[in-house]
Design an enzyme around this catalytic site. Structure first.
Site, mmCIF file in Angstrom:
data_model
loop_
_atom_site.group_PDB
_atom_site.id
_atom_site.type_symbol
_atom_site.label_atom_id
_atom_site.label_comp_id
_atom_site.label_asym_id
_atom_site.label_seq_id
_atom_site.Cartn_x
_atom_site.Cartn_y
_atom_site.Cartn_z
ATOM 1 N N SER A 1 0.788 -1.276 0.022
ATOM 2 C CA SER A 1 -0.022 -0.068 0.049
ATOM 3 C C SER A 1 0.925 1.213 0.066
ATOM 4 C CB SER A 1 -0.988 -0.068 1.305
ATOM 5 O OG SER A 1 -1.345 1.249 1.462
ATOM 6 N N HIS B 1 -1.184 -1.354 -4.012
ATOM 7 C CA HIS B 1 -2.368 -1.050 -3.316
ATOM 8 C C HIS B 1 -2.593 0.553 -3.222
ATOM 9 C CE1 HIS B 1 -5.931 -2.290 -1.048
ATOM 10 N NE2 HIS B 1 -5.718 -1.414 -0.083
ATOM 11 N N ASP C 1 -4.926 3.389 -1.414
ATOM 12 C CA ASP C 1 -5.974 3.716 -0.485
ATOM 13 C C ASP C 1 -6.394 4.907 -0.679
ATOM 14 O OD1 ASP C 1 -6.068 1.345 1.258
ATOM 15 O OD2 ASP C 1 -3.880 1.770 1.861
ATOM 16 N N MET D 1 -9.242 7.634 0.419
ATOM 17 C CA MET D 1 -9.999 8.114 1.332
ATOM 18 C C MET D 1 -10.342 9.383 1.266
ATOM 19 S SD MET D 1 -7.261 6.619 4.491
ATOM 20 C CE MET D 1 -6.780 4.922 4.752
ATOM 21 N N HIS E 1 -8.654 1.093 -3.686
ATOM 22 C CA HIS E 1 -9.412 0.559 -2.826
ATOM 23 C C HIS E 1 -10.248 2.006 -2.203
ATOM 24 C CE1 HIS E 1 -9.382 -0.632 1.950
ATOM 25 N NE2 HIS E 1 -10.859 -0.441 1.558
ATOM 26 N N MET F 1 -12.381 4.027 -0.171
ATOM 27 C CA MET F 1 -12.903 4.148 1.119
ATOM 28 C C MET F 1 -13.547 5.538 1.216
ATOM 29 S SD MET F 1 -9.743 2.660 3.433
ATOM 30 C CE MET F 1 -8.670 3.005 1.886
ATOM 31 N N MET G 1 -11.163 -6.489 5.364
ATOM 32 C CA MET G 1 -10.519 -5.411 6.113
ATOM 33 C C MET G 1 -9.993 -6.106 7.381
ATOM 34 S SD MET G 1 -9.956 -2.633 4.339
ATOM 35 C CE MET G 1 -9.251 -1.822 5.865
ATOM 36 N N ASP H 1 -6.263 -6.827 4.288
ATOM 37 C CA ASP H 1 -5.719 -5.592 4.281
ATOM 38 C C ASP H 1 -5.786 -5.001 5.550
ATOM 39 O OD1 ASP H 1 -5.230 -2.982 3.680
ATOM 40 O OD2 ASP H 1 -6.885 -2.575 2.733
HETATM 41 C C1 DX5 Z 1 -6.131 0.968 5.959
HETATM 42 C C2 DX5 Z 1 -5.769 0.563 4.548
HETATM 43 C C3 DX5 Z 1 -4.553 0.017 4.323
HETATM 44 C C4 DX5 Z 1 -3.344 0.182 5.016
HETATM 45 C C5 DX5 Z 1 -2.491 -1.167 5.206
HETATM 46 O O1 DX5 Z 1 -7.264 1.983 5.720
HETATM 47 O O2 DX5 Z 1 -6.977 0.232 3.742
HETATM 48 O O3 DX5 Z 1 -4.281 -0.688 2.996
HETATM 49 O O4 DX5 Z 1 -3.000 1.403 4.547
HETATM 50 O O5 DX5 Z 1 -1.469 -0.637 6.028
HETATM 51 P P1 DX5 Z 1 -0.532 -1.342 6.966
HETATM 52 O O6 DX5 Z 1 -0.065 -2.726 6.267
HETATM 53 O O7 DX5 Z 1 0.423 -0.738 7.372
HETATM 54 O O8 DX5 Z 1 -1.613 -1.810 7.856
HETATM 55 ZN ZN ZN Z 2 -6.557 -0.679 1.597
#
Ligand code: DX5
Ligand code: ZN
Length: 226
Positions: free
Chosen positions: A15, A40, A42, A44, A73, A75, A145, A181
């Site tokens: 990620s 990956h 993320d 948000m 991903h 969110m 998750m 994840d």
């Molecule tokens: C959390 C994210 C993950 C996260 C993973 O909200 O969706 O992808 O960044 O990071 P680690 O592996 O450090 O938990």
């Molecule tokens: Zn993620």
């Protein structure tokens, strides 16, 4: 559309949320050179989760610097607004949260496929698998998750392993991949693989290590053979 599992082995998907954003190009090259399988990403929105991160312009900027599939991903509270912008920016996989999509989940997953991407569905640690059962025929990936989404470097929620095993049972003869994840690292990757996970997101476990080759090799070693 990129094939999702060319090597038929566990897929490592670092990620970039845990990367140094001031040197993103070098960070991506370092993990690609270390032999990871996907990136990956993320996304948000500061509403669905208490953090604000990456939008379509960043995905568009990353697209030409790597051959790796971009695993986005989402969110976000309004996934319907963001499918097209991420698809146009070069996403290969777009995963949406059942908690955000609600009754439009099936429709939005079809929209992702129609936009030329692999559709994925994801669920928070507190959400039951029964919430996604009706769309298991429509997805290429289910993301479990294993932390409450929002931040990198959180502690793995142990009950996630049983959830993955239950999902692997539900999969029957379907071919969707199971992705995990949050808090994934060398100490739990083997048991997650044994429970049935195929794709391992790793933020801190890869990017917080100064030596990316060693970090990736260690995860592969712990993951073990198929
Ligand atoms: C959390 C994210 C993950 C996260 C993973 O909200 O969706 O992808 O960044 O990071 P680690 O592996 O450090 O938990
Ligand atoms: Zn993620």
């Amino acid at each position: 559309m990129k094939q999702l599992n060319p090597k038929a082995q566990g897929i490592l998907a670092p990620s970039i949320l845990a990367a140094d954003f001031s040197r993103l190009n070098d960070e991506i090259r370092s993990v690609e050179a270390a032999g990871v399988d996907w990136l990956h990403i993320d996304v948000m929105d500061g509403h669905f989760v208490p953090n604000l991160t990456i939008g379509p312009p960043v995905v568009k900027a990353i697209r030409p610097v790597t051959k790796l599939p971009l695993d986005c991903h989402l969110m976000v509270s309004q996934p319907e607004k963001w499918i097209e912008p991420f698809a146009q920016s070069g996403a290969d996989i777009i995963t949406i949260h059942v908690e955000a999509a609600g009754s439009r989940l099936g429709e939005l997953l079809k929209k992702i496929r129609a936009a030329g991407c692999h559709p994925g569905v994801t669920l928070n640690p507190a959400t039951s698998l029964s919430e996604i059962e009706s769309v298991l025929d429509d997805v290429d990936l289910v993301l479990v998750m294993s932390v409450n989404p929002g931040f990198t470097g959180q502690k793995f929620i142990e009950t996630s392993t049983d959830k993955i095993a239950a999902l692997a049972k539900l999969r029957k003869n379907r071919s969707f991949l199971i992705e995990v994840d949050g808090g994934v690292g060398k100490n739990n990757i083997r048991s997650l693989r044994e429970a049935g996970a195929d794709v391992f997101v790793a933020g801190a476990a890869v990017f917080f290590s100064p030596d990316r080759n060693t970090a990736v090799n260690e995860l592969r070693k712990q993951m073990g053979p198929v």
